[in-house]
Every structure is written in structure tokens, then in C-alpha cells.
Design a protein around this motif. Structure first.
Motif, PDB file in Angstrom:
ATOM      1  N   ASP A  50      33.701  22.472 -27.939  1.00  0.00           N
ATOM      2  CA  ASP A  50      33.974  23.908 -27.166  1.00  0.00           C
ATOM      3  C   ASP A  50      35.362  24.391 -27.856  1.00  0.00           C
ATOM      4  N   ASN A  82      28.909  22.276 -25.985  1.00  0.00           N
ATOM      5  CA  ASN A  82      27.981  23.127 -25.621  1.00  0.00           C
ATOM      6  C   ASN A  82      28.111  24.410 -25.726  1.00  0.00           C
ATOM      7  N   HIS A 156      31.119  14.889 -26.336  1.00  0.00           N
ATOM      8  CA  HIS A 156      31.307  15.975 -25.535  1.00  0.00           C
ATOM      9  C   HIS A 156      30.169  16.164 -24.200  1.00  0.00           C
ATOM     10  N   HIS A 189      34.744  18.581 -22.642  1.00  0.00           N
ATOM     11  CA  HIS A 189      34.097  19.443 -21.881  1.00  0.00           C
ATOM     12  C   HIS A 189      34.874  19.650 -20.609  1.00  0.00           C
TER      13      HIS A 189
END
Ligand code: MN
Length: 239
Positions: A50, A82, A156, A189
């Protein structure tokens, strides 16, 4: 076999470059991280997903990131998350990454890959996230540590506490952490810093380097000491 070296890793994640509304200080935070690496004695910078907010960020955002990384004199190693998946339309497949600085290393294999720095006695392992679903298991397939090398895993995903009943995407379970083969597990995350060590494995979310407000735009990074005599120790440094 050579003895493992004394190393210092600077660990960060969740910068969300390109989201000017939700993360207005992301550029400033990245710059502050890069500025801090030499003073903290960092041998490697870990960027655990991210880093970009979405797949539609402009090329200027990608170029700005690459310019910052090129200021470092040590390697930077990036695991997609993600928000910046490694998929067909990934930011990491866009034109600016064709001329990325040599010190930037990307995880690109969904099944897991090891990026080795023999001169540092350091192996970094991770799985580049192709999709964010409950089926993606960030720790699955981690290899054994090589004799004489540190093994640091990057992942992650969502850490499931024992009493956590929701099925989340990219899950990481306590027994997976306890049974992991790595010396340190660098997680991304979650925006906040949380340590989730189990058994002999030191594991932590670095949290975002962004500060809590526009008046306090930068926060902290994690500093991981790898010491062959005393083992792994974790501390925090303000930017
Ligand atoms: Mn994420």
C-alpha cells in the motif's frame, strides 16, 4: 559459512501515495522516511505494501516515488499490497518502473520469491499479492532460513487474533507466525504499529509513517536490529 552480520532494517508501509484527499501528507512522509534512513543506520528499507493508494495514480506520482528511492544509498525492497496489487494493471508494470533506480527491488511472484543480498547475509522473502481475498495466504510457502543468513519475511495482510471470528482477506494466523521460519516478519496493512510476535518469531506491523494530522504530517518508522549475538530487537524512531 560466514557469520551473520549485524544489520539494521527500516520498516514502513501504508503510505498511500496518490490519495491527496485521504492521505494529504503521503509525499512528505515518504520524503521523511528516506531522509531518516542514513541517520538511523539503515542497511535496507522495507516497504510492505500500500505504498500507492490505487492503480490509477498518475505517472507523476510514480516518478516522484522513484526519485525519492533513488536518493537512498542502500537497497529498498517493496512488497505490493492490496491497494497496489501485483496484477495485470499494476502500477508496477507501468512505464516509469521500466527505469526504476537500481537500488529498488520488487517482489513480483504471487507464489513467493526470495530476494538475496549476499554481502549483507540477508534473504528477504515475500509473496506479491495478486488479489486480496481470503484465499490469498501471505505466509504460505515460506522457505527455511539459509545457514549463515538472516531470513526476513514481508507480508501484507490481516492478522487474525484468536478471538477474531470474521473471515478477512489475506489472513495471517497466530500459529502461522509462531511456526514461521523467519527471524523477523515485517507486516503491512494496518495503519497503526502493532507487535504480534509469537514463539521465537518477532513480528510487527510498522504502521504508516504518516502523522495523525495535517499539523503533524509525519509519524514513526520501525527499526529492526538483527544481531547475531543478541537476536532480533524492535524499536521505533520518530521522523
Ligand atoms: Mn492494505
Amino acid at each position: 559459512m560466514p557469520d551473520k552480520q549485524n544489520l539494521k532494517l527500516i520498516h514502513t508501509s501504508d503510505i498511500h501515495l496518490g490519495d491527496e484527499i485521504g492521505h494529504p501528507a503521503s509525499v512528505e512522509a515518504l520524503k521523511a522516511v528516506v531522509d531518516a534512513v542514513p541517520g538511523l543506520g539503515g542497511d535496507v528499507l522495507l516497504l510492505v505494501g500500500d505504498i500507492f493508494d490505487n492503480g490509477r495514480v498518475g505517472n507523476d506520482v510514480l516518478e516522484g516515488f522513484l526519485d525519492q528511492i533513488s536518493r537512498l544509498t542502500v537497497p529498498a525492497v517493496l512488497l505490493p499490497g492490496n491497494h497496489d496489487l501485483y496484477a495485470d494493471d499494476s502500477v508496477y508494470l507501468r512505464e516509469p518502473f521500466n527505469h526504476k533506480p537500481e537500488n529498488l527491488h520488487l517482489f513480483t511472484d504471487a507464489l513467493g520469491q526470495t530476494i538475496t543480498f549476499p554481502e549483507l547475509t540477508l534473504d528477504l522473502w515475500g509473496r506479491a499479492m495478486p488479489f486480496h481475498t481470503p484465499e490469498f495466504r501471505p505466509l504460505a510457502g515460506m522457505p527455511q532460513a539459509n545457514e549463515g543468513h538472516w531470513l526476513v519475511a514481508l507480508a501484507h495482510g490481516h492478522y487474525h487474533y484468536d478471538d477474531d471470528r470474521d473471515q478477512r482477506s489475506s489472513p495471517i494466523y497466530p500459529d502461522e507466525v509462531a511456526n514461521a521460519n523467519c527471524h523477523y516478519l515485517a507486516l503491512g496493512h494496518w495503519d497503526r504499529h502493532v507487535e504480534v510476535s509469537h514463539g521465537k518469531v518477532i513480528a510487527a506491523y510498522s504502521g504508516t509513517p504518516l502523522g495523525p494530522s495535517r499539523n503533524q504530517p509525519v509519524g514513526q518508522v520501525s527499526v529492526v536490529d538483527l544481531n547475531p549475538q543478541t537476536g532480533v530487537s524492535l524499536s521505533r524512531a520518530s521522523l
